[in-house]
Motif scaffolding. Sequence first.
Motif, PDB file in Angstrom:
ATOM      1  N   GLN A 152       4.889 -31.478  -4.488  1.00  0.00           N
ATOM      2  CA  GLN A 152       4.139 -31.908  -5.664  1.00  0.00           C
ATOM      3  C   GLN A 152       2.775 -31.232  -5.730  1.00  0.00           C
ATOM      4  O   GLN A 152       2.202 -31.099  -6.812  1.00  0.00           O
TER       5      GLN A 152
ATOM      6  N   SER B 120      12.270 -32.856  -3.797  1.00  0.00           N
ATOM      7  CA  SER B 120      10.916 -33.356  -4.027  1.00  0.00           C
ATOM      8  C   SER B 120      10.913 -34.870  -3.925  1.00  0.00           C
ATOM      9  O   SER B 120      11.882 -35.531  -4.277  1.00  0.00           O
TER      10      SER B 120
ATOM     11  N   GLU C   1       8.048 -37.956  -4.786  1.00  0.00           N
ATOM     12  CA  GLU C   1       6.733 -38.173  -5.386  1.00  0.00           C
ATOM     13  C   GLU C   1       5.748 -38.675  -4.333  1.00  0.00           C
ATOM     14  O   GLU C   1       6.055 -39.562  -3.538  1.00  0.00           O
TER      15      GLU C   1
ATOM     16  N   GLU D 165       0.439 -29.422 -11.364  1.00  0.00           N
ATOM     17  CA  GLU D 165       0.953 -30.596 -10.660  1.00  0.00           C
ATOM     18  C   GLU D 165       1.512 -31.608 -11.651  1.00  0.00           C
ATOM     19  O   GLU D 165       2.588 -32.177 -11.436  1.00  0.00           O
TER      20      GLU D 165
ATOM     21  N   ILE E 163       5.268 -33.093 -11.823  1.00  0.00           N
ATOM     22  CA  ILE E 163       5.563 -34.521 -11.838  1.00  0.00           C
ATOM     23  C   ILE E 163       6.468 -34.863 -13.014  1.00  0.00           C
ATOM     24  O   ILE E 163       7.457 -35.586 -12.875  1.00  0.00           O
TER      25      ILE E 163
END
Length: 168
Positions: A81, A91, A93, A159, A163
């Motif tokens: 991230q 990935s 979070e 970023e 996300i």
Amino acid sequence: MGKFLNRLLIGISIVGVLGVIVVGVLIYQAMTSDWKEKVGTEASLDTDIENEAELETKITEGIYVPTEAEFQWIVHRMTHQKVAADMKVGSTEMTRGRIDELLKTIDETDYVHEDVYLRFLDEWNEGNFENAVEAHNEILSLQTGTIGVATQLLTPEEEQEFIEQNFR
């Protein structure tokens, strides 16, 4: 006697060729397996939990105490991230709650490289992610990975795009 020697030589030749084929297949499998581990594929995790999402949830919610390899896996995925790299596999979070759970996990375990993890996670817990490139590459190195080295931090805009693409 001549026919016997011919058949014996043919039999030995067949066994030899089959042996070469078996050795070749074993070498190929070993090389392919090694490559997968260096890339960092999730298949390299040795875990009883079959589903990647289930493993991620159990680790980051504190339901499951991960092995050190699984712990590295989740921290590595969290850095994606924050960093730019030519290749990213998976990935997770990066949230304050996940960081807190990982810090609790370190308190409950005796990992070989816990000092490395604490160096990164303590900074993240304070809201400082400047070490994310170093964290990504050091974890990648601990995993014996060589592909997907982080080169720099993402900009706040990059970023946010990451996300949105991966978690929303």
